[in-house]
Design a protein around this motif. Structure first.
Motif, PDB file in Angstrom:
ATOM      1  N   ASP A  72     -10.610  -4.233  -1.940  1.00  0.00           N
ATOM      2  CA  ASP A  72      -9.214  -4.002  -1.579  1.00  0.00           C
ATOM      3  C   ASP A  72      -8.329  -4.487  -2.720  1.00  0.00           C
ATOM      4  O   ASP A  72      -8.227  -5.692  -2.979  1.00  0.00           O
ATOM      5  CB  ASP A  72      -8.876  -4.753  -0.287  1.00  0.00           C
ATOM      6  CG  ASP A  72      -7.522  -4.348   0.277  1.00  0.00           C
ATOM      7  OD1 ASP A  72      -6.668  -3.856  -0.495  1.00  0.00           O
ATOM      8  OD2 ASP A  72      -7.300  -4.523   1.479  1.00  0.00           O
TER       9      ASP A  72
ATOM     10  N   VAL B  96     -14.583  -1.280   3.797  1.00  0.00           N
ATOM     11  CA  VAL B  96     -13.979  -1.549   2.496  1.00  0.00           C
ATOM     12  C   VAL B  96     -14.969  -2.209   1.534  1.00  0.00           C
ATOM     13  O   VAL B  96     -15.619  -3.200   1.882  1.00  0.00           O
ATOM     14  CB  VAL B  96     -12.731  -2.447   2.667  1.00  0.00           C
ATOM     15  CG1 VAL B  96     -12.141  -2.813   1.320  1.00  0.00           C
ATOM     16  CG2 VAL B  96     -11.698  -1.740   3.548  1.00  0.00           C
TER      17      VAL B  96
ATOM     18  N   SER C  49     -13.072  -2.457   9.909  1.00  0.00           N
ATOM     19  CA  SER C  49     -11.755  -2.943   9.473  1.00  0.00           C
ATOM     20  C   SER C  49     -10.715  -2.355  10.409  1.00  0.00           C
ATOM     21  O   SER C  49     -11.045  -1.657  11.384  1.00  0.00           O
ATOM     22  CB  SER C  49     -11.469  -2.521   8.023  1.00  0.00           C
ATOM     23  OG  SER C  49     -11.147  -1.128   7.957  1.00  0.00           O
TER      24      SER C  49
ATOM     25  N   LEU D  90      -8.218  -0.615   8.820  1.00  0.00           N
ATOM     26  CA  LEU D  90      -7.634   0.367   7.919  1.00  0.00           C
ATOM     27  C   LEU D  90      -8.078   1.751   8.366  1.00  0.00           C
ATOM     28  O   LEU D  90      -9.275   2.060   8.366  1.00  0.00           O
ATOM     29  CB  LEU D  90      -8.066   0.103   6.479  1.00  0.00           C
ATOM     30  CG  LEU D  90      -7.415  -1.091   5.785  1.00  0.00           C
ATOM     31  CD1 LEU D  90      -8.049  -1.313   4.416  1.00  0.00           C
ATOM     32  CD2 LEU D  90      -5.911  -0.876   5.642  1.00  0.00           C
TER      33      LEU D  90
ATOM     34  N   GLU E  54      -2.736   0.391   8.235  1.00  0.00           N
ATOM     35  CA  GLU E  54      -3.308  -0.600   9.141  1.00  0.00           C
ATOM     36  C   GLU E  54      -2.772  -0.363  10.547  1.00  0.00           C
ATOM     37  O   GLU E  54      -1.590  -0.065  10.732  1.00  0.00           O
ATOM     38  CB  GLU E  54      -2.956  -2.015   8.675  1.00  0.00           C
ATOM     39  CG  GLU E  54      -3.553  -2.380   7.325  1.00  0.00           C
ATOM     40  CD  GLU E  54      -3.279  -3.816   6.924  1.00  0.00           C
ATOM     41  OE1 GLU E  54      -3.115  -4.665   7.832  1.00  0.00           O
ATOM     42  OE2 GLU E  54      -3.224  -4.096   5.721  1.00  0.00           O
TER      43      GLU E  54
ATOM     44  N   VAL F 255      -7.795   1.168  -2.208  1.00  0.00           N
ATOM     45  CA  VAL F 255      -8.940   0.522  -1.582  1.00  0.00           C
ATOM     46  C   VAL F 255     -10.185   1.334  -1.906  1.00  0.00           C
ATOM     47  O   VAL F 255     -10.231   2.544  -1.650  1.00  0.00           O
ATOM     48  CB  VAL F 255      -8.744   0.450  -0.048  1.00  0.00           C
ATOM     49  CG1 VAL F 255      -9.992  -0.100   0.629  1.00  0.00           C
ATOM     50  CG2 VAL F 255      -7.523  -0.384   0.297  1.00  0.00           C
TER      51      VAL F 255
ATOM     52  N   ARG G 223      -2.853   3.116   0.368  1.00  0.00           N
ATOM     53  CA  ARG G 223      -1.778   2.657   1.245  1.00  0.00           C
ATOM     54  C   ARG G 223      -0.492   3.343   0.781  1.00  0.00           C
ATOM     55  O   ARG G 223       0.149   2.924  -0.171  1.00  0.00           O
ATOM     56  CB  ARG G 223      -1.624   1.140   1.155  1.00  0.00           C
ATOM     57  CG  ARG G 223      -2.718   0.352   1.880  1.00  0.00           C
ATOM     58  CD  ARG G 223      -2.377  -1.132   1.850  1.00  0.00           C
ATOM     59  NE  ARG G 223      -3.282  -1.934   2.651  1.00  0.00           N
ATOM     60  CZ  ARG G 223      -4.358  -2.560   2.193  1.00  0.00           C
ATOM     61  NH1 ARG G 223      -4.677  -2.453   0.902  1.00  0.00           N
ATOM     62  NH2 ARG G 223      -5.122  -3.272   2.996  1.00  0.00           N
TER      63      ARG G 223
END
Length: 292
Positions: free
Chosen positions: A183, A180, A204, A206, A166, A188, A252
């Motif tokens: 999530d 997305v 987003s 991300l 992020e 994701v 992530r």
């Protein structure tokens, strides 16, 4: 019956950039050879890939980049000198950077037409196999190497997996951004990708960083040489075409990324990596205390 997941054994490393942000240091030295503490950026990337089980490497190079390949070759005279002088610990470190014969190949990107074009240049190396991409400018500090985290996620999900993080909303226009679908925290599901969108249109915050596991079908889309953001062939645009036909996930990752294509990020990486070294940390903490 589900299709078996092919093992991940190949990595492509685009290293053709001119390194203009580090001139004059990069006038005669490839930016990927800039050292963080005592190892060049390219070596960190190769070691990270090897920790994920990757065995074959393709460097997409440009003019003046021969030192990158030579770094991973055997340095007979230097090794002999170190052995004669009894510097066996240094010799062991040097030999650890040497790659298995035949494990490295290079291709030339004669014209800088974007990251997607650089990956397309490695199409013969990729063949019909899944492959990783590591951008050496993104230096990762992770307890479990970042590419190992991606490789494990690939084993779990199949298909394409990209490392994500992020960023503040006002910086999304510098990255490839995820649209997305679902999530689930660590993983994701992705329904779309946009390269460097205007802040107000970003789906987003991300964003993709310089670690990817991709399926070879992306080459078919890149071969169309369609121009995207900045008038270049964008990898993000090619990846977006895979969505819907193949699984596509963002991971992530756990760890820290240092943007070593940026001077401040490069300097921060020097300090952060030095502080992990027992032989350097006390001296580094001492001199940092003098600059408060």
């Amino acid at each position: 019956m589900s299709k078996p997941i092919k093992p991940l054994r190949k990595a492509v490393m685009p290293v053709a950039g001119l390194g203009t942000r580090f001139l004059p240091a990069t006038k005669a030295l490839a930016k990927e050879m800039l050292p963080v503490v005592d190892k060049p950026l390219i070596q960190y990337a190769v070691e990270e890939a090897r920790a994920a089980g990757i065995e074959e490497f393709c460097f997409v190079t440009g003019r003046g980049k021969t030192a990158i390949v030579e770094h991973f070759d055997v340095a007979f005279e230097l090794e002999r000198t170190l052995e004669e002088r009894g510097k066996l610990d240094v010799l062991a470190e040097l030999r650890a950077s040497t790659q298995v014969p035949g494990s490295i190949m290079t291709v030339r990107q004669q014209v800088p037409m974007g990251l997607g074009h650089a990956i397309w240049c490695a199409r013969t190396f990729i063949g019909n196999d899944p492959f990783a991409i590591l951008l050496p400018d993104d230096l990762m500090q992770c307890e479990t190497p970042c590419m190992k985290q991606l490789a494990d996620a690939y084993e779990e999900t199949g298909g394409n997996v990209v490392a994500i993080e992020e960023v503040p909303r006002d910086r999304v226009n510098k990255y490839g951004v995820l649209d997305v679908a679902e999530d689930r925290g660590r993983l994701v599901s992705v329904k779309g990708l946009v390269e460097k969108p205007p802040v107000e249109k970003a789906p987003s915050n991300l964003t993709i960083i310089g670690r990817y596991v991709l399926m070879p079908e992306v080459i078919g889309y890149l071969s169309r040489m369609e121009k995207g953001a900045g008038g270049e062939v964008q990898l993000t645009d090619g990846m977006a075409r895979l969505i819907g036909d193949q699984p596509f996930h963002g991971l992530r990752y756990e760890g820290r990324r240092f943007d070593c294509g940026d001077k401040a990020g490069f300097l921060e990486a020097q300090i952060a990596f030095a502080l992990t070294r027992p032989d350097l940390a006390p001296a580094v903490r001492d001199f940092l205390g003098r600059y408060r």
